[in-house]
Design an enzyme around this catalytic site. Structure first.
Site, PDB file in Angstrom:
ATOM      1  N   PRO A 128       0.829  -1.212   0.000  1.00  0.00           N
ATOM      2  CA  PRO A 128       0.000   0.000   0.000  1.00  0.00           C
ATOM      3  C   PRO A 128       0.862   1.260   0.000  1.00  0.00           C
ATOM      4  O   PRO A 128       1.887   1.328   0.679  1.00  0.00           O
ATOM      5  CB  PRO A 128      -0.788  -0.122   1.308  1.00  0.00           C
ATOM      6  CG  PRO A 128      -0.760  -1.563   1.638  1.00  0.00           C
ATOM      7  CD  PRO A 128       0.541  -2.089   1.132  1.00  0.00           C
ATOM      8  N   GLU A 129       0.435   2.240  -0.788  1.00  0.00           N
ATOM      9  CA  GLU A 129       1.160   3.503  -0.870  1.00  0.00           C
ATOM     10  C   GLU A 129       0.276   4.622  -0.320  1.00  0.00           C
ATOM     11  O   GLU A 129      -0.723   4.358   0.352  1.00  0.00           O
ATOM     12  CB  GLU A 129       1.590   3.750  -2.313  1.00  0.00           C
ATOM     13  CG  GLU A 129       2.488   2.624  -2.859  1.00  0.00           C
ATOM     14  CD  GLU A 129       2.887   2.815  -4.316  1.00  0.00           C
ATOM     15  OE1 GLU A 129       3.031   3.983  -4.754  1.00  0.00           O
ATOM     16  OE2 GLU A 129       3.054   1.805  -5.025  1.00  0.00           O
ATOM     17  N   LYS A 183       3.664   6.277   4.075  1.00  0.00           N
ATOM     18  CA  LYS A 183       2.931   5.019   3.984  1.00  0.00           C
ATOM     19  C   LYS A 183       2.540   4.494   5.364  1.00  0.00           C
ATOM     20  O   LYS A 183       2.095   3.353   5.495  1.00  0.00           O
ATOM     21  CB  LYS A 183       3.773   3.966   3.257  1.00  0.00           C
ATOM     22  CG  LYS A 183       4.205   4.361   1.850  1.00  0.00           C
ATOM     23  CD  LYS A 183       5.097   3.292   1.259  1.00  0.00           C
ATOM     24  CE  LYS A 183       5.701   3.719  -0.069  1.00  0.00           C
ATOM     25  NZ  LYS A 183       6.602   2.683  -0.633  1.00  0.00           N
ATOM     26  N   ARG A 226      13.486  -3.482  -8.638  1.00  0.00           N
ATOM     27  CA  ARG A 226      12.077  -3.065  -8.697  1.00  0.00           C
ATOM     28  C   ARG A 226      11.507  -3.310 -10.094  1.00  0.00           C
ATOM     29  O   ARG A 226      12.180  -3.077 -11.094  1.00  0.00           O
ATOM     30  CB  ARG A 226      11.942  -1.568  -8.378  1.00  0.00           C
ATOM     31  CG  ARG A 226      12.299  -1.168  -6.959  1.00  0.00           C
ATOM     32  CD  ARG A 226      12.230   0.348  -6.844  1.00  0.00           C
ATOM     33  NE  ARG A 226      12.581   0.825  -5.525  1.00  0.00           N
ATOM     34  CZ  ARG A 226      11.709   1.066  -4.558  1.00  0.00           C
ATOM     35  NH1 ARG A 226      10.431   0.860  -4.776  1.00  0.00           N
ATOM     36  NH2 ARG A 226      12.099   1.504  -3.378  1.00  0.00           N
TER      37      ARG A 226
END
Length: 269
Positions: A2-3, A58, A259
């Site tokens: 979650p951001e 976050k 990433r």
């Protein structure tokens, strides 16, 4: 993971559900998730009132009337559910906070945590975070300075929590797409127009994601019809090989510094 939009969505739901409510019971099923011995956690949390819930990057901070705080980071796989005992999630709950007949279930806190901290410990834990994307102090000029101070890969800079706090893998790619800039560009090569476009895109993408409830698939409660509304609206993230919604060419998936990176090599330059 979650951001900012997902955590802001959670914050708004939590304010409606538990702010100014007394914690009537606490259950801890994994000591590592709370950062202190279970007995101490229960003693310091049970019976306290949640006076506010605020977001920082976050993280969510549950401010208690004792002056202590609960610092939440969901990391990978974490989520929250609010409801009665009958509505308890089937997944293992590492922590459960009760508010009378309603319960706040913390699920998937194996990499994530709900640490109990004093006020000074909380300040130290958050001290190194950068400015928020919506902080008035983050002007276009400062944004440009932060991104170009040391030339590095744009995606790396956007996801560096010490530079700008709250943006992660998903929204960094979406911001770059909205600005029509490749996420693998070196920040030192960006023009003034491209930097301005990134600044605008950062606000637009995050505002739209927050308004739609972020991407988290599972609802916060049985009455929650907002959470997850942004899922399926991504232009590039996790759409490798699929057609670009603008030009129709396949979305490219690659990696950088461990990433995942997604972009359209036609729409972005």
């Amino acid at each position: 993971m979650p951001e900012l939009p997902e955590m802001e969505n959670y914050r708004r739901r939590l304010v409606e559900a538990v702010r100014n409510h007394v914690i009537t019971d606490v259950e801890v099923n994994r000591e590592k998730s709370v950062g202190v011995p279970v007995a101490e956690f229960v003693r310091r949390v049970n019976g306290r009132t949640v006076v506010d819930i605020v977001r920082r990057a976050k993280h969510l901070v549950f401010a208690l009337d004792s002056g202590d705080a609960l610092l939440l980071h969901l990391m990978l796989g974490g989520s929250m559910h609010y409801g009665t005992a009958v509505q308890r999630p089937l997944d293992t709950c590492q922590v459960i906070m009760s508010f009378g007949e309603q319960h706040l279930y913390f699920v998937g806190l194996r990499l994530g945590y709900l640490h109990l901290l004093t006020a000074s410990e909380l300040r130290a834990a958050l001290a190194k975070l950068g400015l928020e994307p919506f902080d008035p102090a983050l002007t276009p000029q400062l944004f440009t300075s932060l991104l170009t101070r040391r030339s590095t890969v744009l995606k790396v800079k956007l996801t560096d929590q010490h530079v700008i706090a709250g943006i992660g893998n998903r929204y960094s790619d979406e911001i770059c797409f909205a600005a029509r800039v490749l996420p693998l560009r070196k920040t030192g090569s960006l023009s003034g127009e491209e930097l301005a476009a990134l600044y605008r895109a950062m606000h637009t993408v995050l505002e739209q994601a927050i308004a739609a409830g972020g991407y988290m698939a599972s609802p916060f409660s049985t009455t929650d019809t907002t959470t997850g509304g942004y899922n399926g609206r991504f232009f590039v993230y996790n759409r490798g090989g699929e057609a670009c919604r603008v030009c129709g060419m396949p979305i490219v998936r690659t990696e950088n510094a461990g990433r995942k990176v997604f972009y359209c090599e036609v729409c972005q330059h």
